[in-house]
Design an enzyme around this catalytic site. Structure first.
Site, PDB file in Angstrom:
ATOM      1  N   GLU A  28       0.799  -1.229   0.000  1.00 45.37           N
ATOM      2  CA  GLU A  28       0.000   0.000   0.000  1.00 45.37           C
ATOM      3  C   GLU A  28       0.829   1.275   0.000  1.00 45.37           C
ATOM      4  O   GLU A  28       0.746   2.078   0.941  1.00 45.37           O
ATOM      5  CB  GLU A  28      -0.959   0.009   1.195  1.00 45.37           C
ATOM      6  N   GLU A  38      -5.160  -8.858   1.011  1.00 44.31           N
ATOM      7  CA  GLU A  38      -5.789  -8.499   2.290  1.00 44.31           C
ATOM      8  C   GLU A  38      -7.261  -8.249   2.052  1.00 44.31           C
ATOM      9  O   GLU A  38      -7.632  -7.599   1.070  1.00 44.31           O
ATOM     10  CB  GLU A  38      -5.226  -7.195   2.884  1.00 44.31           C
TER      11      GLU A  38
HETATM   12  C1  FCB Z   1      -4.272  -2.143   5.485  1.00 45.13           C
HETATM   13  C2  FCB Z   1      -2.875  -2.440   5.972  1.00 45.13           C
HETATM   14  C3  FCB Z   1      -2.803  -3.461   7.063  1.00 45.13           C
HETATM   15  C4  FCB Z   1      -3.932  -3.308   8.053  1.00 45.13           C
HETATM   16  C5  FCB Z   1      -5.244  -3.267   7.329  1.00 45.13           C
HETATM   17  C6  FCB Z   1      -6.429  -3.188   8.229  1.00 45.13           C
HETATM   18  O1  FCB Z   1      -4.346  -0.862   4.999  1.00 45.13           O
HETATM   19  O2  FCB Z   1      -2.084  -2.909   4.908  1.00 45.13           O
HETATM   20  O3  FCB Z   1      -1.543  -3.361   7.678  1.00 45.13           O
HETATM   21  O4  FCB Z   1      -3.713  -2.213   8.832  1.00 45.13           O
HETATM   22  O5  FCB Z   1      -5.279  -2.187   6.457  1.00 45.13           O
END
Ligand code: FCB
Length: 441
Positions: free
Chosen positions: A165, A348
């Site tokens: 990110e 994620e």
């Molecule tokens: C993302 C991050 C991760 C975590 C999630 C909830 O933005 O990559 O580390 O904080 O959100």
């Protein structure tokens, strides 16, 4: 609800990051990072720190066993740069590498594919002191870190993700100051940090490609479809602009070697000749983090003149993020339509909720189960429609240190009691494990 069957070789598992779970910040020669400094300055909302976090540094065998028991075949974790090269550049810390050596062996013994991410935000403090992501001097040290990690672990770790990110690092760390290193540098600071991460990523990808030819190389970007809140021209323009900043700089940087046309004028002094070739790389696997869409409204009283909430959404997580699984389908469909259907995996996806521990010690996290189910359905539908999706990793196995929110936001499918460090699988763990083992949702 329709049911979907996933391919046999689909990757199933969880993602984590070093800073959020490891603890042991002063152990075995680890150097300071920007999040240590940020926490020490009192910037964590609940006053907690990551000094212990989940104590994964010591308890990783238990965590790996939980993943094995759930049936996972993949795990994305990050390597702490300050553990491996404590000053960010220069001396290598053998003990730091030893930790990841043990961890990787343990993951492999459990039959799980280790997917290493090089940068999940724990920037060594000395590099930040020298300008951090504001300067291009960081490119060399990052590529060197990649090389050092691969030389030690590359015989066993074959999947390498460069960044996590970069947009969040740039916007919150350098633009708005809500994340470490806490700078309020506005748009130019944000765009510089974005571009320099793209450059560092390009250099690290090339360094790793030269190291081993059997690596699967990629990176992880969180993408959020941006739509205008109304059909007013200023909202439409705000959505297009924010899409360029949030999604296109990182995505089109690596995939196309392109600076979005909407930002070209603003970025003309940041981007040097040759940069566009340097940031482009034919990656093998793109990691996609998905949490929600963004609904944009032009609003001059807000930073960057936009708001990104969604006034009309009816479901919200404990982060006050809207629940919009169809946005995940749309993204996957967009890759197929506009980017040549590259191999992607969900790196994620998950949700924080206010979990309740019942009298019997159990956590019946029905909202998280519903969240996972809806998003898994969206992925299943995308796979059925021919999108090249290789896997789904949830965020996260464990409750952990949620950055500026500290320990107050729980994203795990396994609860961590921060007093005793006991791990308790939640209902969502059992639900997800059933999906993983059956290959169906
Ligand atoms: C993302 C991050 C991760 C975590 C999630 C909830 O933005 O990559 O580390 O904080 O959100």
């Amino acid at each position: 609800m329709t049911s979907f069957t996933f391919p046999k070789d689909f990757l199933w598992g969880a993602s984590s990051s070093s800073y959020q779970i490891e603890g042991a910040l002063d152990v075995d020669g680890r150097g300071p990072c920007v999040w240590d400094t940020f926490a020490a300055a009192g910037k964590i909302q609940d006053g907690s720190t990551a000094a212990i976090a989940c104590d994964h540094f010591n308890r990783w065998p238990e965590d790996v066993a939980l993943m094995k028991q759930a049936g996972f075949n993949a795990y994305r974790f990050s390597l702490a740069w300050p553990r491996i090269i404590p000053a960010g550049s220069g001396a290598i810390n053998a003990k730091g590498l030893d930790f990841y050596d043990r961890l990787v062996d343990g993951i492999l013994e459990a039959g799980i594919r280790p997917m290493a991410c090089l940068y999940h935000w724990d920037l060594p403090q000395p590099l930040e002191d020298a300008g951090g992501w504001q300067g291009r001097e960081i490119v060399g040290p990052f590529a060197e870190f990649a090389r050092v990690a691969a030389q030690r672990l590359g015989d066993r770790v074959k999947d390498w993700m460069m960044l996590n990110e970069p947009n969040v690092v740039a916007i919150f760390g350098y633009g708005l100051g809500d994340h470490a290193p806490g700078h309020h540098l506005g748009e130019m600071g944000m765009l510089k940090a974005l571009h320099h991460q793209n450059l560092a990523q390009g250099a690290a990808l090339r360094a790793l490609a030269a190291e081993h030819s059997d690596f699967t190389l990629g990176t992880v970007i969180n993408l959020q479809p941006c739509r205008a809140e109304s059909d007013k021209p200023e909202d439409i323009a705000a959505a297009a602009r924010w899409d360029a900043v949030w999604n296109r700089v990182p995505l089109d940087g690596v995939m196309r070697g392109q600076i979005p046309a909407l930002l070209a004028e603003q970025m003309k002094d940041i981007v040097k000749p040759g940069d566009e070739e340097a940031i482009r790389f034919p990656i093998d696997l793109l990691g996609l983090n998905y949490y929600s869409r963004m609904t944009m409204k032009y609003e001059t009283s807000h930073p960057f003149d936009v708001t990104w909430g969604d006034a009309h959404c009816e479901r919200w997580t404990g982060m006050a993020w809207p629940v919009q699984p169809d946005g995940l389908y749309d993204l996957l469909a967009e890759f197929k339509r506009d980017y040549g259907n590259p191999a992607v995996f969900i790196a994620e996806n998950g949700a924080a909720y206010e979990d309740v521990v019942e009298a019997d010690g159990q956590i019946h996290d029905v909202e998280r189960v519903a969240f996972l189910k809806d998003h898994l359905q969206a992925v299943g539908r995308a796979v059925q429609d021919g999108c090249n999706v290789k896997g789904y990793l949830c965020w996260s196995l464990l409750d952990n240190f949620e950055w500026a929110f500290g320990l107050s936001k729980r994203f795990g499918i396994v609860r961590v009691d921060y007093d005793t460090l006991t791990r308790t699988p939640k209902d969502s763990y059992r639900y997800f494990s059933e999906v993983v083992k059956s290959g169906q949702v």
